[in-house]
Structures are given as structure tokens and as C-alpha cells.
Design a protein around this motif. Sequence first.
Motif, mmCIF file in Angstrom:
data_model
loop_
_atom_site.group_PDB
_atom_site.id
_atom_site.type_symbol
_atom_site.label_atom_id
_atom_site.label_comp_id
_atom_site.label_asym_id
_atom_site.label_seq_id
_atom_site.Cartn_x
_atom_site.Cartn_y
_atom_site.Cartn_z
ATOM 1 N N LEU A 220 0.821 -1.250 0.004
ATOM 2 C CA LEU A 220 -0.171 -0.127 0.089
ATOM 3 C C LEU A 220 0.805 1.461 -0.125
ATOM 4 C CD1 LEU A 220 -3.013 0.746 -0.123
ATOM 5 C CD2 LEU A 220 -2.774 0.760 2.404
ATOM 6 N N LYS B 243 3.828 1.613 -1.032
ATOM 7 C CA LYS B 243 4.276 1.904 -2.640
ATOM 8 C C LYS B 243 3.287 2.267 -3.561
ATOM 9 C CE LYS B 243 7.887 -1.496 -3.606
ATOM 10 N NZ LYS B 243 7.972 -2.914 -3.776
ATOM 11 N N LYS B 244 2.089 1.894 -3.545
ATOM 12 C CA LYS B 244 1.012 2.519 -4.186
ATOM 13 C C LYS B 244 0.621 3.742 -4.009
ATOM 14 C CE LYS B 244 -1.839 0.580 -7.293
ATOM 15 N NZ LYS B 244 -1.276 -0.469 -8.173
ATOM 16 N N LYS C 59 2.706 5.815 -2.580
ATOM 17 C CA LYS C 59 3.988 6.557 -2.618
ATOM 18 C C LYS C 59 4.296 7.489 -1.447
ATOM 19 C CE LYS C 59 4.404 7.097 -7.504
ATOM 20 N NZ LYS C 59 3.187 6.465 -7.856
ATOM 21 N N GLN D 89 -4.954 -7.391 -1.467
ATOM 22 C CA GLN D 89 -4.739 -6.001 -1.975
ATOM 23 C C GLN D 89 -5.572 -5.202 -2.976
ATOM 24 O OE1 GLN D 89 -1.344 -5.136 -4.529
ATOM 25 N NE2 GLN D 89 -1.102 -3.401 -3.881
ATOM 26 N N ARG D 90 -6.249 -6.055 -3.736
ATOM 27 C CA ARG D 90 -7.036 -5.446 -4.548
ATOM 28 C C ARG D 90 -8.423 -4.942 -3.835
ATOM 29 N NH1 ARG D 90 -8.641 -10.183 -7.784
ATOM 30 N NH2 ARG D 90 -6.213 -10.604 -8.141
ATOM 31 N N LEU E 275 -7.548 -1.897 -1.901
ATOM 32 C CA LEU E 275 -7.265 -0.510 -2.902
ATOM 33 C C LEU E 275 -8.859 -0.125 -3.389
ATOM 34 C CD1 LEU E 275 -4.435 -1.595 -5.108
ATOM 35 C CD2 LEU E 275 -4.426 -0.102 -3.151
ATOM 36 N N ALA F 81 -5.410 1.677 -10.093
ATOM 37 C CA ALA F 81 -3.920 1.284 -10.399
ATOM 38 C C ALA F 81 -3.436 2.353 -11.516
ATOM 39 C CB ALA F 81 -3.988 -0.004 -11.193
ATOM 40 N N LYS F 82 -2.285 2.907 -11.475
ATOM 41 C CA LYS F 82 -1.970 3.685 -12.328
ATOM 42 C C LYS F 82 -0.932 3.427 -13.401
ATOM 43 C CE LYS F 82 -2.254 7.697 -9.230
ATOM 44 N NZ LYS F 82 -1.931 7.642 -7.749
#
Length: 175
Positions: free
Chosen positions: A13, A15-16, A18, A163-164, A167, A174-175
Motif C-alpha cells: 500500500l 508503494k502504491k 507513494k 490488496q485488490r 485498494l 491502479a496507475k
Amino acid sequence: MPGAGKSTQGNLLAKKLKVPYLSTGHIFRELAKEHTPLGRRIKLVMNAGLLISDSKTLQIVIDYLKRPEYQKGYILDGFPRTLGQAQKFKNGIEKVIYLKVSDKEILWRLAYRDDGGREDDTLLAIRKRIEVFHKFTDPVIEYYRKKGQLLEVNGERTVEEIQRDILKHLKVHAK
Ligand code: AMP
């Protein structure tokens, strides 16, 4: 819960989003390696499956969060663990993610950790950590549930599925 997948999901998370990731368990494991009175005390407490005091824990977390890299947000792993920590922490918590895993599954996972296990993974300490979780952290979950900040996810699935789910609920695309 110990072994629920906090660090795996926390790192993913972070990482996602940032933002930096901060784990109190990791900080305490590092401190426990030090040959200082504090290090020895922490090691004893951890290996018994108990919690470090609220005052020490809060002091450490608050000190870390003063660093510049934490000013735009952060993922905390394993904190707050007690009502005292939750009520005294004023730095701000937006969402609390509870990875729900049964006691039985936790026992299995920790007794057979595939990373070779940790010093606080003895059967006795594992049982104590589960007991301590219910006594001190169940009320924390209720506290955030009542405040409408709790996101409860089923932690007994694959890393990717969990994780999905997280999110999706946080509306991070998702970018
Ligand atoms: P964890 O890796 O998060 O399961 O934490 C491992 C151990 O570190 C716990 O069993 C506690 O002894 C200690 N610990 C981690 N986070 C906290 C916290 N927020 N408050 C008190 N003790 C903690």
C-alpha cells in the motif's frame, strides 16, 4: 494480529500511495538487538509476547513522524495497538485497515512461518500475542469502527486478492 499480513499489505500500500511505511514491530525488533538496557528490556517484553509500554511506543512513533519524509502521509503497521495509544496519538489517522484472520489460522501461520521464524514465534509467545491482541487491540478496532474509520478485510485470502480489496475500498486506482 501477529501474522495477519500487516507488513506485506502495508508495504504494498505504501508503494502504491507513494508514502513511507513505518512498522512499530520492526522498530522494536531493531532496538531489541541493541545491547543497552532499553534493548534488553524490549527483547524480554517481545519474547514474552507482551506489548511495549504505551509511553515508549508513542514517544518512538511521534519522534519518527517528525521527519520530513512523513509530512505528506504514512502507512503505520501495528500501531495503535491499545486504546491508550489510539486516544493519545494526535498526528492523524485517516483510515484503519483490519486484516481479519482467525486465531487458529494465526497459530498455524506463525508456528510455520516460511521466513524461518522469529525469536518471538515460540508457541507460548504466539499464544500470548493472540491473547494480548484480544485484550488490548479488540477495543481499538471497536473504537475506530464507531468513528467510521475502520476498513475490515478478510485476511484469509491471497496477497493479491487482499490488496485488490483494500485498494478498491480506499478507491485507489491502479496507475
Ligand atoms: P508485530 O511485528 O507488529 O506483530 O509486533 C511484534 C511485537 O512488537 C509485538 O508483539 C509487541 O511486543 C511489539 N509491538 C509492536 N507494535 C507495538 C505497539 N504499537 N505497541 C506495543 N508493542 C508493540
